[in-house]
Write a protein that holds these residues in place. Sequence first.
Motif, PDB file in Angstrom:
ATOM      1  N   VAL A 191       0.854  -1.182   0.000  1.00 35.09           N
ATOM      2  CA  VAL A 191       0.000   0.000   0.000  1.00 35.09           C
ATOM      3  C   VAL A 191       0.895   1.239   0.000  1.00 35.09           C
ATOM      4  CG1 VAL A 191      -1.735   1.301   1.294  1.00 35.09           C
ATOM      5  CG2 VAL A 191      -1.844  -1.206   1.229  1.00 35.09           C
ATOM      6  N   VAL A 192       0.623   2.180  -0.882  1.00 34.69           N
ATOM      7  CA  VAL A 192       1.486   3.357  -1.050  1.00 34.69           C
ATOM      8  C   VAL A 192       0.670   4.641  -0.968  1.00 34.69           C
ATOM      9  CG1 VAL A 192       3.106   4.556  -2.574  1.00 34.69           C
ATOM     10  CG2 VAL A 192       3.037   2.050  -2.568  1.00 34.69           C
ATOM     11  N   ASN A 193       1.124   5.581  -0.140  1.00 40.90           N
ATOM     12  CA  ASN A 193       0.599   6.940  -0.176  1.00 40.90           C
ATOM     13  C   ASN A 193       1.544   7.786  -1.014  1.00 40.90           C
ATOM     14  OD1 ASN A 193      -0.722   9.415   0.322  1.00 40.90           O
ATOM     15  ND2 ASN A 193       0.693   9.849   1.991  1.00 40.90           N
ATOM     16  N   GLU A 200       1.210  18.054   6.639  1.00 44.70           N
ATOM     17  CA  GLU A 200       0.839  19.048   7.641  1.00 44.70           C
ATOM     18  C   GLU A 200       0.099  18.383   8.799  1.00 44.70           C
ATOM     19  OE1 GLU A 200       1.832  22.088   7.533  1.00 44.70           O
ATOM     20  OE2 GLU A 200       2.595  22.089   5.464  1.00 44.70           O
ATOM     21  N   LYS A 201       0.333  18.876  10.010  1.00 43.22           N
ATOM     22  CA  LYS A 201      -0.367  18.362  11.177  1.00 43.22           C
ATOM     23  C   LYS A 201      -1.867  18.589  10.996  1.00 43.22           C
ATOM     24  CE  LYS A 201      -0.399  18.640  16.235  1.00 43.22           C
ATOM     25  NZ  LYS A 201       0.170  19.316  17.428  1.00 43.22           N
ATOM     26  N   GLY A 202      -2.633  17.543  11.250  1.00 38.87           N
ATOM     27  CA  GLY A 202      -4.072  17.656  11.090  1.00 38.87           C
ATOM     28  C   GLY A 202      -4.581  17.203   9.736  1.00 38.87           C
ATOM     29  N   ASP A 203      -3.678  16.861   8.799  1.00 34.02           N
ATOM     30  CA  ASP A 203      -4.119  16.331   7.511  1.00 34.02           C
ATOM     31  C   ASP A 203      -4.907  15.039   7.725  1.00 34.02           C
ATOM     32  OD1 ASP A 203      -2.958  18.320   6.040  1.00 34.02           O
ATOM     33  OD2 ASP A 203      -1.267  17.126   5.306  1.00 34.02           O
ATOM     34  N   PRO A 204      -5.946  14.809   6.930  1.00 30.91           N
ATOM     35  CA  PRO A 204      -6.678  13.540   7.034  1.00 30.91           C
ATOM     36  C   PRO A 204      -5.800  12.381   6.570  1.00 30.91           C
ATOM     37  CG  PRO A 204      -7.390  14.757   5.101  1.00 30.91           C
ATOM     38  CD  PRO A 204      -6.487  15.681   5.872  1.00 30.91           C
ATOM     39  N   LEU A 205      -6.059  11.199   7.080  1.00 28.15           N
ATOM     40  CA  LEU A 205      -5.322  10.016   6.635  1.00 28.15           C
ATOM     41  C   LEU A 205      -5.658   9.742   5.173  1.00 28.15           C
ATOM     42  CD1 LEU A 205      -5.751   7.650   9.712  1.00 28.15           C
ATOM     43  CD2 LEU A 205      -3.585   8.523   8.828  1.00 28.15           C
ATOM     44  N   PRO A 206      -4.666   9.474   4.335  1.00 27.55           N
ATOM     45  CA  PRO A 206      -4.941   9.218   2.919  1.00 27.55           C
ATOM     46  C   PRO A 206      -5.575   7.849   2.672  1.00 27.55           C
ATOM     47  CG  PRO A 206      -2.618   8.921   3.383  1.00 27.55           C
ATOM     48  CD  PRO A 206      -3.226   9.473   4.642  1.00 27.55           C
ATOM     49  N   ILE A 207      -5.444   6.953   3.657  1.00 28.86           N
ATOM     50  CA  ILE A 207      -5.953   5.591   3.532  1.00 28.86           C
ATOM     51  C   ILE A 207      -6.636   5.213   4.841  1.00 28.86           C
ATOM     52  CG2 ILE A 207      -5.291   3.147   3.262  1.00 28.86           C
ATOM     53  CD1 ILE A 207      -2.810   4.327   1.647  1.00 28.86           C
ATOM     54  N   ASP A 208      -7.778   4.567   4.751  1.00 34.70           N
ATOM     55  CA  ASP A 208      -8.489   4.092   5.931  1.00 34.70           C
ATOM     56  C   ASP A 208      -7.697   2.936   6.533  1.00 34.70           C
ATOM     57  OD1 ASP A 208     -10.189   3.125   7.855  1.00 34.70           O
ATOM     58  OD2 ASP A 208     -11.936   2.965   6.543  1.00 34.70           O
ATOM     59  N   VAL A 209      -7.129   3.143   7.729  1.00 38.66           N
ATOM     60  CA  VAL A 209      -6.272   2.109   8.315  1.00 38.66           C
ATOM     61  C   VAL A 209      -7.049   0.853   8.671  1.00 38.66           C
ATOM     62  CG1 VAL A 209      -4.567   3.762   9.162  1.00 38.66           C
ATOM     63  CG2 VAL A 209      -6.517   3.148  10.614  1.00 38.66           C
ATOM     64  N   CYS A 210      -8.367   0.940   8.732  1.00 37.37           N
ATOM     65  CA  CYS A 210      -9.168  -0.262   8.983  1.00 37.37           C
ATOM     66  C   CYS A 210      -9.067  -1.247   7.816  1.00 37.37           C
ATOM     67  CB  CYS A 210     -10.633   0.115   9.203  1.00 37.37           C
ATOM     68  SG  CYS A 210     -10.927   1.052  10.721  1.00 37.37           S
ATOM     69  N   GLN A 211      -8.601  -0.772   6.668  1.00 40.46           N
ATOM     70  CA  GLN A 211      -8.456  -1.631   5.493  1.00 40.46           C
ATOM     71  C   GLN A 211      -7.080  -2.295   5.425  1.00 40.46           C
ATOM     72  OE1 GLN A 211      -9.362   0.822   2.077  1.00 40.46           O
ATOM     73  NE2 GLN A 211     -11.265   1.579   2.989  1.00 40.46           N
ATOM     74  N   LEU A 212      -6.205  -1.970   6.369  1.00 34.56           N
ATOM     75  CA  LEU A 212      -4.863  -2.544   6.382  1.00 34.56           C
ATOM     76  C   LEU A 212      -4.845  -3.863   7.153  1.00 34.56           C
ATOM     77  CD1 LEU A 212      -2.735   0.669   7.109  1.00 34.56           C
ATOM     78  CD2 LEU A 212      -3.367  -0.312   4.884  1.00 34.56           C
ATOM     79  N   ALA A 213      -3.860  -4.696   6.833  1.00 36.99           N
ATOM     80  CA  ALA A 213      -3.688  -5.985   7.512  1.00 36.99           C
ATOM     81  C   ALA A 213      -2.208  -6.175   7.812  1.00 36.99           C
ATOM     82  CB  ALA A 213      -4.207  -7.117   6.632  1.00 36.99           C
ATOM     83  N   PRO A 214      -1.873  -6.959   8.851  1.00 37.86           N
ATOM     84  CA  PRO A 214      -0.472  -7.099   9.289  1.00 37.86           C
ATOM     85  C   PRO A 214       0.511  -7.573   8.227  1.00 37.86           C
ATOM     86  CG  PRO A 214      -1.968  -7.958  10.953  1.00 37.86           C
ATOM     87  CD  PRO A 214      -2.802  -7.669   9.742  1.00 37.86           C
ATOM     88  N   HIS A 215       0.029  -8.305   7.220  1.00 44.91           N
ATOM     89  CA  HIS A 215       0.969  -8.832   6.218  1.00 44.91           C
ATOM     90  C   HIS A 215       1.388  -7.778   5.191  1.00 44.91           C
ATOM     91  CE1 HIS A 215      -2.784  -9.041   3.850  1.00 44.91           C
ATOM     92  NE2 HIS A 215      -1.986  -8.977   2.795  1.00 44.91           N
ATOM     93  N   ALA A 219       3.932   2.057   2.450  1.00 44.44           N
ATOM     94  CA  ALA A 219       4.985   3.026   2.117  1.00 44.44           C
ATOM     95  C   ALA A 219       4.385   4.414   1.949  1.00 44.44           C
ATOM     96  CB  ALA A 219       5.697   2.610   0.830  1.00 44.44           C
ATOM     97  N   ASP A 220       5.170   5.427   2.309  1.00 44.57           N
ATOM     98  CA  ASP A 220       4.732   6.815   2.223  1.00 44.57           C
ATOM     99  C   ASP A 220       5.849   7.642   1.605  1.00 44.57           C
ATOM    100  OD1 ASP A 220       3.657   9.412   2.740  1.00 44.57           O
ATOM    101  OD2 ASP A 220       2.604   8.629   4.486  1.00 44.57           O
ATOM    102  N   LEU A 230      -0.038   7.997   9.054  1.00 48.01           N
ATOM    103  CA  LEU A 230      -0.393   6.757   8.363  1.00 48.01           C
ATOM    104  C   LEU A 230       0.547   5.633   8.739  1.00 48.01           C
ATOM    105  CD1 LEU A 230      -1.871   5.040   6.235  1.00 48.01           C
ATOM    106  CD2 LEU A 230      -0.281   5.990   4.523  1.00 48.01           C
ATOM    107  N   LEU A 231       1.858   5.906   8.716  1.00 48.21           N
ATOM    108  CA  LEU A 231       2.837   4.859   9.016  1.00 48.21           C
ATOM    109  C   LEU A 231       2.802   4.475  10.490  1.00 48.21           C
ATOM    110  CD1 LEU A 231       5.948   5.796   6.841  1.00 48.21           C
ATOM    111  CD2 LEU A 231       3.970   4.365   6.287  1.00 48.21           C
ATOM    112  N   ALA A 232       2.549   5.444  11.357  1.00 46.99           N
ATOM    113  CA  ALA A 232       2.446   5.140  12.787  1.00 46.99           C
ATOM    114  C   ALA A 232       1.269   4.203  13.050  1.00 46.99           C
ATOM    115  CB  ALA A 232       2.295   6.431  13.587  1.00 46.99           C
ATOM    116  N   GLU A 233       0.134   4.476  12.416  1.00 47.97           N
ATOM    117  CA  GLU A 233      -1.040   3.627  12.587  1.00 47.97           C
ATOM    118  C   GLU A 233      -0.820   2.259  11.960  1.00 47.97           C
ATOM    119  OE1 GLU A 233      -3.729   4.264  14.371  1.00 47.97           O
ATOM    120  OE2 GLU A 233      -2.877   6.209  14.947  1.00 47.97           O
TER     121      GLU A 233
END
Length: 263
Positions: A191-193, A200-215, A219-220, A230-233
């Motif tokens: 997955v790539v942003n 900028e602080k406060g920017d919305p996440l570009p990807i819904d992290v609920c759609q991510l999986a551990p495998h 990349a950003d 995004l990467l922290a989440e």
Amino acid sequence: MPLTGKTRIHTLIGSPIAQVLAPGWLTERMKAADYDGLLVPLHIEKGNLDTALPVLKAMPNIDSILITLPHKFGAIAHCDRLSGRARLLGAINAMRREEDGRWFGDNFDGAGLAAGVKKAGHAIKGKSVFMVGAGGAGSSIAVSMLEEGAHHLTFHDINTINQGMLFEKLSSAYPGKVSIGSVVPAGCDIVVNATSAGLEKGDPLPIDVCQLAPHMVVADVITDPIPTRLLAEASKIGCATRDGTHMLDGQIELLFSFMLRRS
């Protein structure tokens, strides 16, 4: 090495510019190679590109110009010649003065990100990729992922014009391997942003992290802040992550050789 009138000048243009790391990295690389030069960051607003670039090109001691957001599409009109991938993409992130005085443009964004992913031991060949962003960086990354043998690429951009243009280019060059979609596909591997969301602080996440999986590998392209939200989440979920500095690291040798006309 002292700074003198003989020092060769290379520039990096963009807006904003405070977040870029390449000037320090590449200037240090020049010093290590005993090359008398430096890379200078220049803040050029989008509306001033067509005024600023001719001025920079007219200065004989400027040998190359690196390009970041938002100028990757606009700068292409200021080149006399282009690489094949730059011509396909319609965007560049580097241009240099050739020995005959003409300016040659190329694009290394995608190659840098792909190198950063592979350097960490993650394969691209045969993998499914989801990407947000169809601008200059996203376009280059898309081509590099497909060149590296990705099984399929799904992408989207809120700018529907950029999205449509990139889809048309990619589906023609890589039939059956590209689709448009705003949701991370089931079974996705990478997955790539490729947008500025997160700069900028406060920017919305570009990807819904609920759609991510551990495998997944996430990349950003952003180099500051590190990590992006995004990467922290994604890390909390267990995903492997690659940030913009890894992408930049993957580009350094490619850009260095290009800027000094060694490739």
